[in-house]
Design an enzyme around this catalytic site. Structure first.
Site: not given
Ligand code: GLA
Length: 343
Positions: A12, A19, A103, A107-108, A150, A201
């Protein structure tokens, strides 16, 4: 035993709303035409054994795996965490192949989790439940308290549309994008690998929790409420979340009328907020956004995903960023089907 299966799950890109998911806020991602495919057949061994067409080493996960976070190679942790969630009743063996860059903030890991979960027999039909299962797997695999965006984007993608997701309600509303002949979504890698993403994070998640302990849910807060927060760092983090939720609404509304100029401005403002109030950008990401923004035909640019490196996303006229990165298209969410013998 079950039949052989092929599952696919897309990566995605998030157009806006970073955040915000872990405080039950709004996000606007789209599933992209980069995907992970897991093809499996039943086996008599008490393990899930996957090899990767792209990465060295096999993932060998006992069906009763206890702590997947210690598995090797690294990608086996995600497989192991999904096995721990799905608990298949017999073994499987197969192969993983992926076109989602690792990386890069696309969202791999979510794509791998969702494709594995479907291949190993997780229930289909409820994208929210599947996304929750895979989010739990992500937490088990790497111990980072990530949100739902994600996995949900990968599960619930819609062709030609971004997804307006309310992470509190669990509602997904397709937000159709202008056709590719009118507008392009371009992803550009900064060349900077994401570092410290996990610990920073978790620190941001804790800061949001501190803000909520003081003024209540951030998804319901207004800018005046935020300014009453005593600690200046926590106040800045909360300000990002509250203003970002408003920008997500603004972009979804602008997309509905084809107002890409307004959408782009909100994306620029989002980057400034992520860099300033939320402190998740880097000088490399900032410089890349500035450079791309100065090009004719570019409406807006921002970092996408967690930050600390990885990719930026731009909205632009077709061809305006030719040669800079990948033009991505919004695709349907994850799916699984039985694979005929020999396929
Ligand atoms: C990563 C997390 C998501 C989201 C984003 C920031 O991708 O896996 O859940 O918090 O950071 O928006």
């Amino acid at each position: 035993m079950s039949a052989s299966r092929i599952a696919r799950a897309p990566g995605r890109v998030n157009l806006i709303g970073d955040h915000t998911d872990y405080t039950g806020g709004l996000v606007l991602p789209m599933a992209i035409d980069r995907e992970t495919i897991v093809q499996v057949e039943p086996s008599a061994a008490a393990e899930v054994h996957l090899r990767s067409a792209d990465e060295p080493g096999d993932a060998r996960v006992p069906l009763d795996v206890d702590d997947p976070s210690v598995l090797q190679p690294n990608w086996a942790r995600y497989v192991g965490a999904v096995v721990a969630e799905v608990r298949p009743t017999h073994g499987w063996r197969g192969v993983v192949r992926s076109t989602v860059p690792v990386g890069a903030g696309l969202s791999s890991s979510a794509a791998l989790e969702v494709a594995c979960a479907l291949a190993l027999g997780a229930p289909t039909g409820d994208p929210w439940a599947l996304a929750r299962l895979c989010q739990r797997a992500e937490h088990r695999a790497v111990g980072v308290p990530s949100g739902i965006m994600d996995q949900l984007a990968s599960c619930a993608g819609v062709t030609g549309a971004a997804l307006l997701i309310d992470c509190h309600l669990g509602s997904v509303t397709p937000s159709p994008l202008p056709p590719p002949g009118e507008l392009e979504v371009v992803v550009v890698h900064s060349g900077q690998a994401r570092t410290l993403a996990g610990s920073a994070y978790a620190e941001r998640v804790a800061q949001c929790a501190a803000a909520e302990a003081e003024i209540g849910p951030l998804r319901l807060a207004d800018p005046d409420g935020v300014e009453r927060i005593a600690d200046p760092v926590v106040r800045a983090r909360a300000r990002h979340v509250v203003t970002e939720n408003a920008r997500v609404r603004q972009v979804a509304a602008a997309m509905a009328t084809g107002d890409v100029v307004t959408a782009g401005r909100a994306m620029d403002a989002s980057h400034a907020s992520l860099a300033g109030d939320y402190a998740v950008s880097t000088p490399v990401l900032d410089a890349l956004c500035d450079r791309l923004r100065s090009r004719p035909g570019v409406f807006g640019v921002r970092l996408t995903g967690a930050g600390f490196g990885g990719c930026v996303v731009a909205l632009c006229r077709p061809g305006a960023l030719a040669g800079e990165g990948w033009v991505v298209r919004a695709v349907a969410g994850a799916s699984v089907r039985d694979a005929p013998a020999g396929e």
